[in-house]
Enzyme design. Sequence first.
Site, PDB file in Angstrom:
ATOM      1  N   ASP A  98      47.813  47.264  45.980  1.00 25.08           N
ATOM      2  CA  ASP A  98      46.807  47.116  44.937  1.00 25.08           C
ATOM      3  C   ASP A  98      45.502  46.749  45.638  1.00 25.08           C
ATOM      4  O   ASP A  98      45.499  46.412  46.828  1.00 25.08           O
ATOM      5  CB  ASP A  98      47.244  46.019  43.961  1.00 25.08           C
ATOM      6  CG  ASP A  98      46.227  45.755  42.871  1.00 25.08           C
ATOM      7  OD1 ASP A  98      45.567  46.696  42.419  1.00 25.08           O
ATOM      8  OD2 ASP A  98      46.077  44.578  42.490  1.00 25.08           O
ATOM      9  N   ASP A 121      42.207  44.943  43.922  1.00 26.27           N
ATOM     10  CA  ASP A 121      41.649  43.670  43.467  1.00 26.27           C
ATOM     11  C   ASP A 121      42.711  42.578  43.475  1.00 26.27           C
ATOM     12  O   ASP A 121      43.749  42.701  42.832  1.00 26.27           O
ATOM     13  CB  ASP A 121      41.075  43.817  42.059  1.00 26.27           C
ATOM     14  CG  ASP A 121      39.919  44.802  42.017  1.00 26.27           C
ATOM     15  OD1 ASP A 121      39.173  44.856  43.002  1.00 26.27           O
ATOM     16  OD2 ASP A 121      39.779  45.513  41.008  1.00 26.27           O
TER      17      ASP A 121
END
Length: 337
Positions: free
Chosen positions: A80, A82
């Site tokens: 991922d 953020d």
Amino acid sequence: TRSSSLLRLRQPWYARLLSSSPKEQHFTMKAELLLALTATAAGTICHGFTIPPPTSTRGLTSLSESSSDGSGGEFALLFDCDGVIIETEELHRLAYNAAFKEFDLKIEGGDVEWSVPYYDVLQNTVGGGKNKMFYHFRNTTKAFPTFDGGTAAPANPEEEQELVDRLQARKTDLYKELIAEKATPRPGVLELMDQALADPTVRVGVCSASTKEAVTKVLDVTLGEERRKGLDVTILGNDVSRLKPDPMIYETAAAKLGIDPMRCVVIEDSIVGLKAAKGAGMRCVVTYTTSTEREDFYGLGADAKVPELGSKGVTLGMIFDALRSDPNAEILKDVRD
């Protein structure tokens, strides 16, 4: 090819193929390869879905431009963005509030502003920026705001969408400014990514619900050009019709890479991301943040959780060595919380 890999991953006949004789497998795979090679450059419908046109571009791209050809990888390590590559959630919150202030959003005379505790709830409930705004106005406040010094609140779904689109565009610009000033990678993430990029048996990708414009800035600042161009696949919020916690983004990455989801390991930081990874049938390591440390990640199926990859000295071998001999092996057994 990438096309035949995608076919093998997604179609039930592949399970029957694996149980057939080597000779039958040989002729079946030759037939499927021929079928893939005869697909048109614009994409051909085959076995109920479209074979995408081949590409060769590497680096930060949308799904339609991703670089992988589905070869050379036994496993995949998917990050991922953020909260994993950099701890950006507070920067997102600040950018949203700045956009809300610029647009002079008001509901019943009060300013629209997201507090730290409330944004923690949002990021663990809803994936994607526009979805967060829709959730806020439709579920929390149950009203859309007035804006621009008293312009009436949107009166229909089309006007609601227009306002949210404008807010998101401005928020993205503000967020990129903050990233340029303040972004630094989380401890250990670049070291782990470098190990994966150097291992020919592991494909590496980034899967983020954020927009291409926002993620581009983050990866430019934190990864640098060499790492960014080395990524095998990048799937962003623009590339899928359903965002996390829906598993589509990770299913799409596995299909793009031609790797069984059971041989993919995801690095996430939130409940939303964990649900997406487990929904896709993948292993998931959670590197939690101060915003998510109180969540019950193990109760929702996390394979391991650590406060930082760096603080625990997480290496590629700690994740994949055991999986090479036993796909059901525990990962990070000796360092996880």
